[in-house]
Design an enzyme around this catalytic site. Structure first.
Site, PDB file in Angstrom:
ATOM      1  N   ALA A 189       2.852   8.889   3.637  1.00  0.00           N
ATOM      2  CA  ALA A 189       2.445   8.566   2.269  1.00  0.00           C
ATOM      3  C   ALA A 189       0.973   8.192   2.243  1.00  0.00           C
ATOM      4  O   ALA A 189       0.422   7.712   3.229  1.00  0.00           O
ATOM      5  CB  ALA A 189       3.277   7.399   1.746  1.00  0.00           C
ATOM      6  N   SER A 236      -4.506   8.315   9.229  1.00  0.00           N
ATOM      7  CA  SER A 236      -4.813   7.143   8.412  1.00  0.00           C
ATOM      8  C   SER A 236      -6.054   6.419   8.962  1.00  0.00           C
ATOM      9  O   SER A 236      -6.819   5.833   8.202  1.00  0.00           O
ATOM     10  CB  SER A 236      -3.620   6.191   8.334  1.00  0.00           C
ATOM     11  OG  SER A 236      -3.309   5.701   9.603  1.00  0.00           O
ATOM     12  N   GLY A 248       0.861  -1.184   0.000  1.00  0.00           N
ATOM     13  CA  GLY A 248       0.000   0.000   0.000  1.00  0.00           C
ATOM     14  C   GLY A 248       0.893   1.227   0.000  1.00  0.00           C
ATOM     15  O   GLY A 248       1.882   1.291  -0.751  1.00  0.00           O
ATOM     16  N   ALA A 249       0.572   2.203   0.850  1.00  0.00           N
ATOM     17  CA  ALA A 249       1.324   3.465   0.863  1.00  0.00           C
ATOM     18  C   ALA A 249       2.792   3.223   1.245  1.00  0.00           C
ATOM     19  O   ALA A 249       3.711   3.555   0.486  1.00  0.00           O
ATOM     20  CB  ALA A 249       0.654   4.437   1.827  1.00  0.00           C
ATOM     21  N   VAL A 250       3.010   2.631   2.406  1.00  0.00           N
ATOM     22  CA  VAL A 250       4.386   2.417   2.891  1.00  0.00           C
ATOM     23  C   VAL A 250       5.094   1.342   2.063  1.00  0.00           C
ATOM     24  O   VAL A 250       6.212   1.540   1.571  1.00  0.00           O
ATOM     25  CB  VAL A 250       4.367   2.039   4.392  1.00  0.00           C
ATOM     26  CG1 VAL A 250       5.719   1.513   4.852  1.00  0.00           C
ATOM     27  CG2 VAL A 250       3.953   3.244   5.228  1.00  0.00           C
ATOM     28  N   GLY A 251       4.441   0.196   1.903  1.00  0.00           N
ATOM     29  CA  GLY A 251       5.057  -0.911   1.157  1.00  0.00           C
ATOM     30  C   GLY A 251       5.352  -0.527  -0.282  1.00  0.00           C
ATOM     31  O   GLY A 251       6.355  -0.966  -0.856  1.00  0.00           O
ATOM     32  N   GLU A 284      -6.912   0.418  12.576  1.00  0.00           N
ATOM     33  CA  GLU A 284      -5.701  -0.092  13.246  1.00  0.00           C
ATOM     34  C   GLU A 284      -5.626   0.432  14.693  1.00  0.00           C
ATOM     35  O   GLU A 284      -4.600   0.969  15.103  1.00  0.00           O
ATOM     36  CB  GLU A 284      -4.464   0.377  12.458  1.00  0.00           C
ATOM     37  CG  GLU A 284      -3.190  -0.370  12.773  1.00  0.00           C
ATOM     38  CD  GLU A 284      -1.996   0.177  11.988  1.00  0.00           C
ATOM     39  OE1 GLU A 284      -1.856   1.393  11.868  1.00  0.00           O
ATOM     40  OE2 GLU A 284      -1.201  -0.648  11.502  1.00  0.00           O
ATOM     41  N   LYS A 328       6.856   7.304  18.936  1.00  0.00           N
ATOM     42  CA  LYS A 328       5.925   7.293  17.796  1.00  0.00           C
ATOM     43  C   LYS A 328       4.523   6.923  18.270  1.00  0.00           C
ATOM     44  O   LYS A 328       3.530   7.518  17.845  1.00  0.00           O
ATOM     45  CB  LYS A 328       6.434   6.300  16.747  1.00  0.00           C
ATOM     46  CG  LYS A 328       5.585   6.180  15.497  1.00  0.00           C
ATOM     47  CD  LYS A 328       5.845   7.308  14.536  1.00  0.00           C
ATOM     48  CE  LYS A 328       4.804   7.461  13.460  1.00  0.00           C
ATOM     49  NZ  LYS A 328       4.909   6.528  12.360  1.00  0.00           N
TER      50      LYS A 328
HETATM   51  N1  LIG Z   1       0.852   5.677   5.366  1.00  0.00           N
HETATM   52  C1  LIG Z   1       1.580   6.347   6.231  1.00  0.00           C
HETATM   53  O1  LIG Z   1       1.804   7.556   6.039  1.00  0.00           O
HETATM   54  C2  LIG Z   1       2.192   5.661   7.429  1.00  0.00           C
HETATM   55  C3  LIG Z   1       3.105   6.376   8.193  1.00  0.00           C
HETATM   56  C4  LIG Z   1       3.711   5.753   9.276  1.00  0.00           C
HETATM   57  C5  LIG Z   1       3.368   4.450   9.601  1.00  0.00           C
HETATM   58  N2  LIG Z   1       2.445   3.785   8.859  1.00  0.00           N
HETATM   59  C6  LIG Z   1       2.152   2.412   9.244  1.00  0.00           C
HETATM   60  O2  LIG Z   1       2.638   1.547   8.225  1.00  0.00           O
HETATM   61  C7  LIG Z   1       1.808   0.371   8.145  1.00  0.00           C
HETATM   62  C8  LIG Z   1       1.290   0.250   6.711  1.00  0.00           C
HETATM   63  O3  LIG Z   1       0.441   1.364   6.489  1.00  0.00           O
HETATM   64  P1  LIG Z   1      -0.022   1.849   5.048  1.00  0.00           P
HETATM   65  O4  LIG Z   1      -0.487   3.240   5.216  1.00  0.00           O
HETATM   66  O5  LIG Z   1       0.995   1.548   4.035  1.00  0.00           O
HETATM   67  O6  LIG Z   1      -1.285   0.898   4.834  1.00  0.00           O
HETATM   68  P2  LIG Z   1      -2.113   0.668   3.487  1.00  0.00           P
HETATM   69  O7  LIG Z   1      -1.874   1.781   2.513  1.00  0.00           O
HETATM   70  O8  LIG Z   1      -3.514   0.376   3.910  1.00  0.00           O
HETATM   71  O9  LIG Z   1      -1.452  -0.626   2.872  1.00  0.00           O
HETATM   72  C9  LIG Z   1      -1.626  -1.903   3.403  1.00  0.00           C
HETATM   73  C10 LIG Z   1      -1.536  -2.851   2.228  1.00  0.00           C
HETATM   74  O10 LIG Z   1      -1.537  -4.173   2.753  1.00  0.00           O
HETATM   75  C11 LIG Z   1      -2.209  -4.966   1.803  1.00  0.00           C
HETATM   76  N3  LIG Z   1      -2.651  -6.207   2.405  1.00  0.00           N
HETATM   77  C12 LIG Z   1      -3.458  -6.373   3.473  1.00  0.00           C
HETATM   78  N4  LIG Z   1      -3.647  -7.667   3.726  1.00  0.00           N
HETATM   79  C13 LIG Z   1      -2.946  -8.337   2.770  1.00  0.00           C
HETATM   80  C14 LIG Z   1      -2.753  -9.723   2.476  1.00  0.00           C
HETATM   81  N5  LIG Z   1      -3.344 -10.664   3.220  1.00  0.00           N
HETATM   82  N6  LIG Z   1      -1.988 -10.046   1.422  1.00  0.00           N
HETATM   83  C15 LIG Z   1      -1.405  -9.095   0.654  1.00  0.00           C
HETATM   84  N7  LIG Z   1      -1.537  -7.773   0.878  1.00  0.00           N
HETATM   85  C16 LIG Z   1      -2.311  -7.404   1.937  1.00  0.00           C
HETATM   86  C17 LIG Z   1      -3.353  -4.112   1.345  1.00  0.00           C
HETATM   87  O11 LIG Z   1      -3.777  -4.623   0.115  1.00  0.00           O
HETATM   88  P3  LIG Z   1      -5.228  -4.428  -0.507  1.00  0.00           P
HETATM   89  O12 LIG Z   1      -5.067  -3.194  -1.346  1.00  0.00           O
HETATM   90  O13 LIG Z   1      -5.425  -5.672  -1.278  1.00  0.00           O
HETATM   91  O14 LIG Z   1      -6.180  -4.249   0.620  1.00  0.00           O
HETATM   92  C18 LIG Z   1      -2.696  -2.754   1.248  1.00  0.00           C
HETATM   93  O15 LIG Z   1      -2.192  -2.534  -0.053  1.00  0.00           O
HETATM   94  C19 LIG Z   1       0.711   0.559   9.183  1.00  0.00           C
HETATM   95  O16 LIG Z   1       1.059  -0.050  10.394  1.00  0.00           O
HETATM   96  C20 LIG Z   1       0.675   2.077   9.364  1.00  0.00           C
HETATM   97  O17 LIG Z   1       0.157   2.484  10.620  1.00  0.00           O
HETATM   98  C21 LIG Z   1       1.846   4.354   7.775  1.00  0.00           C
END
Ligand SMILES: NC(=O)c1ccc[n+]([C@@H]2O[C@H](COP(=O)([O-])OP(=O)(O)OC[C@H]3O[C@@H](n4cnc5c(N)ncnc54)[C@H](OP(=O)(O)O)[C@@H]3O)[C@@H](O)[C@H]2O)c1
Length: 295
Positions: free
Chosen positions: A125, A246, A10-13, A258, A176
């Protein structure tokens, strides 16, 4: 080539997968549930980075990787178990790019003994669509000092992602979490953006949430300033009016929240240490009820 799998693109990955793939020296596989068709990162300076990555859609078709980057939301970790089972072997290391303080407890039961590297993610992100991510600032990840931390920093060299190691990861992770316990919970429950903290009662609630977390953090060995709650709420109040969290975006989109890795983690740690956390407990209950309705 070193084989790296990213689970949770997703955003981070997405930012991490694109960065690692762009080094040209790693074989990066994005493990996804639906096809991405490449990654597009809109960078803070207006530049657009387009990267193609190998995609895997079926856990049964992947094999052991040297590194797994797990970047699902924390509550999606169990759902990622089929990927982790196939990707992890004795020599695999799993970098857990998730919020909270319970990375190891959450992921270790799913990795069959692979090494686990917890991380504090400083990547701001937003996912704009499949494989399309807006990055708001320079991406940075903090990991514990040591062999695995240094190796992860070396892995990310040239990726555009800064990896810092720290000898005091407990403080880094709690710092954090203390930032996160008020904004996500309050904005998601009220369905309002950051200006909700201008309300004096809401600001008081926010301070109480952070102060409980700070007390649990201190008892856990973290070194955080005593006026942390005031600082956190002042920062939230100074944020641009369009800012949210988020958890707010997830609630608005009807997704599960979350909350458990954040407010729930404060409650669990407080219970272990004999420190009352009534505000975090109450908000965890409310968020649980909201999140259940979204499943
Ligand atoms: N975004 C930020 O700015 C930010 C900043 C700091 C920390 N974080 C932390 O980083 C972590 C990730 O956050 P994020 O914002 O990147 O989340 P996100 O954008 O919701 O991305 C999560 C991804 O995981 C995928 N996923 C979920 N279950 C899955 C499975 N069984 N198999 C394959 N893919 C799967 C989802 O795919 P689908 O699209 O198929 O649902 C989605 O693409 C969280 O703990 C968040 O709190 C985020």
């Amino acid at each position: 080539m070193t084989r790296v799998a990213v689970v949770g693109v997703g955003a981070v990955g997405g930012v991490v997968a694109a960065g690692l793939a762009s080094t040209g020296r790693l074989e990066v596989t994005a493990c996804v549930r639906t096809p991405l068709g490449g990654l597009r990162i809109d960078r803070p300076d207006g530049a657009v980075q387009k990267t193609s990555v190998r995609e895997a859609l079926d856990p049964s078709l992947v094999t052991e990787a040297a590194w797994v980057v797990l970047a699902t939301k924390a509550h999606q970790t169990a759902g990622a178990a089929p990927w982790l089972k196939r990707l992890c072997g004795a020599g695999t290391r799993v970098a857990v790019l998730q919020n909270g303080i319970e990375h190891v407890e959450r992921v270790a039961p799913l990795t069959g003994g692979a090494g686990i590297l917890p991380a504090v993610v400083e990547i701001s992100a937003e996912s704009l669509g499949r494989g399309h991510i807006r990055l708001f600032g320079p991406p940075r990840i903090v990991v514990p000092a040591g062999h695995d931390g240094s190796d992860f920093a070396a892995l990310c060299e040239g990726s555009g992602i800064t990896v810092a190691t720290t000898g005091d990861f407990v403080t880094a992770a709690w710092a954090k979490l203390c930032q996160n316990v008020a904004n996500g919970a309050v904005t998601a429950l009220t369905m309002r953006r950051m200006p909700v903290f201008a309300n004096p009662r809401i600001a008081r609630l926010g301070r109480a949430l952070v102060e409980e977390a700070r007390q649990v953090a201190a008892a856990s060995g973290a070194h955080l300033p005593e006026d942390l709650a005031d600082r956190v709420i002042a920062t939230l109040r100074a944020m641009p009016p369009e800012s949210g969290s988020s958890m707010l975006w997830d609630r608005l989109a009807g997704r599960a929240l979350e909350y458990d890795a954040r407010n729930g983690a404060v409650v669990r740690a407080g219970a272990r240490l004999g420190i009352p956390t009534p505000h975090n407990d109450a908000l965890t209950a409310l968020l649980e009820a909201v999140s259940e309705a979204e499943k």
